[in-house]
Scaffold this motif. Structure first.
Motif, PDB file in Angstrom:
ATOM      1  N   PRO A   1       0.975  -1.142  -0.128  1.00 42.96           N
ATOM      2  CA  PRO A   1       0.047  -0.034  -0.086  1.00 42.96           C
ATOM      3  C   PRO A   1       0.759   1.360   0.000  1.00 42.96           C
ATOM      4  O   PRO A   1       1.884   1.264   0.554  1.00 42.96           O
TER       5      PRO A   1
ATOM      6  N   LEU B   1      -7.627   1.378   0.375  1.00 45.99           N
ATOM      7  CA  LEU B   1      -7.812   0.939   1.750  1.00 45.99           C
ATOM      8  C   LEU B   1      -7.851   2.207   2.783  1.00 45.99           C
ATOM      9  O   LEU B   1      -7.025   3.048   2.377  1.00 45.99           O
TER      10      LEU B   1
ATOM     11  N   THR C   1      -0.753   1.854  16.358  1.00 45.44           N
ATOM     12  CA  THR C   1      -0.951   1.000  15.216  1.00 45.44           C
ATOM     13  C   THR C   1      -2.180   1.488  14.320  1.00 45.44           C
ATOM     14  O   THR C   1      -3.266   1.928  14.870  1.00 45.44           O
ATOM     15  N   GLN C   2      -2.065   1.221  13.004  1.00 45.86           N
ATOM     16  CA  GLN C   2      -2.996   1.497  12.030  1.00 45.86           C
ATOM     17  C   GLN C   2      -3.863   0.383  11.921  1.00 45.86           C
ATOM     18  O   GLN C   2      -3.368  -0.723  11.695  1.00 45.86           O
ATOM     19  N   TYR C   3      -5.007   0.403  12.050  1.00 42.79           N
ATOM     20  CA  TYR C   3      -6.144  -0.594  11.666  1.00 42.79           C
ATOM     21  C   TYR C   3      -6.812  -0.494  10.433  1.00 42.79           C
ATOM     22  O   TYR C   3      -7.390   0.730  10.366  1.00 42.79           O
ATOM     23  N   PHE C   4      -6.937  -1.480   9.547  1.00 42.21           N
ATOM     24  CA  PHE C   4      -7.288  -1.114   8.239  1.00 42.21           C
ATOM     25  C   PHE C   4      -8.781  -1.780   8.094  1.00 42.21           C
ATOM     26  O   PHE C   4      -9.042  -2.714   8.617  1.00 42.21           O
ATOM     27  N   GLY C   5      -9.504  -1.000   6.905  1.00 43.24           N
ATOM     28  CA  GLY C   5     -10.711  -1.595   6.651  1.00 43.24           C
ATOM     29  C   GLY C   5     -10.641  -2.757   5.521  1.00 43.24           C
ATOM     30  O   GLY C   5      -9.543  -2.929   5.114  1.00 43.24           O
TER      31      GLY C   5
ATOM     32  N   PHE D   1       6.482  -2.881  12.034  1.00 42.19           N
ATOM     33  CA  PHE D   1       5.356  -3.500  12.160  1.00 42.19           C
ATOM     34  C   PHE D   1       5.070  -4.815  11.049  1.00 42.19           C
ATOM     35  O   PHE D   1       5.858  -4.608  10.099  1.00 42.19           O
TER      36      PHE D   1
ATOM     37  N   TYR E   1       1.896  -6.823   9.086  1.00 42.37           N
ATOM     38  CA  TYR E   1       0.765  -7.057   8.647  1.00 42.37           C
ATOM     39  C   TYR E   1       0.429  -8.245   7.974  1.00 42.37           C
ATOM     40  O   TYR E   1       1.402  -8.756   7.077  1.00 42.37           O
TER      41      TYR E   1
ATOM     42  N   GLN F   1      -2.460  -9.949   4.826  1.00 40.26           N
ATOM     43  CA  GLN F   1      -3.518  -9.742   3.859  1.00 40.26           C
ATOM     44  C   GLN F   1      -3.983 -10.861   3.572  1.00 40.26           C
ATOM     45  O   GLN F   1      -3.228 -11.689   2.832  1.00 40.26           O
TER      46      GLN F   1
ATOM     47  N   LEU G   1      -5.880  -5.381   5.475  1.00 38.73           N
ATOM     48  CA  LEU G   1      -4.617  -5.587   6.311  1.00 38.73           C
ATOM     49  C   LEU G   1      -4.878  -5.919   7.685  1.00 38.73           C
ATOM     50  O   LEU G   1      -5.679  -5.127   8.289  1.00 38.73           O
TER      51      LEU G   1
ATOM     52  N   PHE H   1      -3.346  -6.288  11.466  1.00 45.13           N
ATOM     53  CA  PHE H   1      -2.259  -6.066  12.311  1.00 45.13           C
ATOM     54  C   PHE H   1      -1.681  -7.490  13.213  1.00 45.13           C
ATOM     55  O   PHE H   1      -2.604  -8.228  13.628  1.00 45.13           O
TER      56      PHE H   1
ATOM     57  N   LYS I   1       4.137  -5.375  16.307  1.00 47.69           N
ATOM     58  CA  LYS I   1       4.887  -4.377  16.372  1.00 47.69           C
ATOM     59  C   LYS I   1       6.157  -4.542  17.014  1.00 47.69           C
ATOM     60  O   LYS I   1       6.012  -4.764  18.381  1.00 47.69           O
TER      61      LYS I   1
ATOM     62  N   PHE J   1       3.050  -8.353   4.912  1.00 46.70           N
ATOM     63  CA  PHE J   1       3.649  -6.899   4.789  1.00 46.70           C
ATOM     64  C   PHE J   1       4.667  -6.494   5.951  1.00 46.70           C
ATOM     65  O   PHE J   1       3.911  -6.371   6.828  1.00 46.70           O
TER      66      PHE J   1
END
Lengths: 116, 114
Positions: free
Chosen positions: A43, A91, A104-108, B34, B36, B38, B44, B46, B49, B90
């Motif tokens: 991404p 995303l 932390t980034q949380y993804f859809g 981090f 991730y 998929q 993605l 988590f 980390k 990733f």
């Protein structure tokens, strides 16, 4: 806790048409991100909002892409007009108010766009 | 230039064997890293980390990652692979001189065969 919501999940359009994607972040998350993921690649950030202000839009093709986050919650990403190379997964991610560098980034689930 | 690299496009492992997915980084200052995962037609998720402290970080689904400063690596590991671990992985790092956005590696396709 509900996750990041995105709609639609899939969209097929013809080149030169317009399209819009919607994102609802996790409740209380101040930061919202839109990423573009082209097939076979990681991404890439398009735009980052902190509440309703833009933090980084350096990678956003501003001649055709626009995004807004009214009221600091939901966000909409628009493409007008679309090109073939815009075919990708879009995303949305959110993270809490930054207190350092480790949030932390949380993804859809993403929106898969195909431009014909 | 700051970057994250995943040198392997694909990793194949037999079920029950240990797995390693490699990641190297080039960042200024102390790195935050981090991992991730998929799954097909999904966003993605988590996994884990590294911020500071213990070099071995434990995460979701039995995964762990080892931070190695001298080798600038952050490899993802699991002692015993499952077929359900098959997915795209990733590695990523935030760059806070660029607003905190995540920079991702190109991804590694993990295939676990029964």
């Amino acid at each position: 806790e509900a996750g990041v919501a995105q709609s639609p999940r899939y969209k097929i359009i013809e080149k030169r048409q317009s399209v819009a994607f919607w994102c609802n972040p996790i409740s209380g998350h101040a930061t919202l991100y839109w990423y573009q993921q082209i097939l076979g690649q990681g991404p890439k950030l398009l735009i980052q909002f902190q509440n309703n202000g833009v933090v980084d839009d350096s990678q956003l093709p501003k001649d055709r892409f626009s995004a807004e986050r009214l009221k600091g919650v939901d966000s909409t990403l628009k493409i007008q007009p679309a090109k073939l190379e815009d075919s990708a997964v879009y995303l949305c991610a959110s993270s809490p108010e930054p207190r350092g560098r480790g949030e932390t980034q949380y993804f859809g689930p993403g929106t898969r766009l195909l431009v014909l | 230039a700051q970057s994250v690299a995943q040198p392997e496009d694909q990793v194949n492992v037999a079920e029950g064997n240990p797995l390693t997915v490699k990641c190297t980084y080039s960042v200024s200052g102390n790195p935050y890293l981090f991992w991730y995962v998929q799954y097909p037609n999904r966003g993605l998720q988590f996994l884990l980390k590294y911020i500071t402290g213990d070099n071995l970080v434990k995460g979701s689904y039995g995964f762990e990652a080892e931070f190695n400063k001298s080798q600038t690596s952050f490899h993802l590991k699991k002692p015993s692979a499952l077929v359900s671990d098959s997915a795209l992985y990733f590695c990523a790092a935030p760059f806070y001189n660029q607003g905190g956005k995540l920079i991702f590696g190109q991804g590694t396709e993990l295939s676990v065969k029964p």
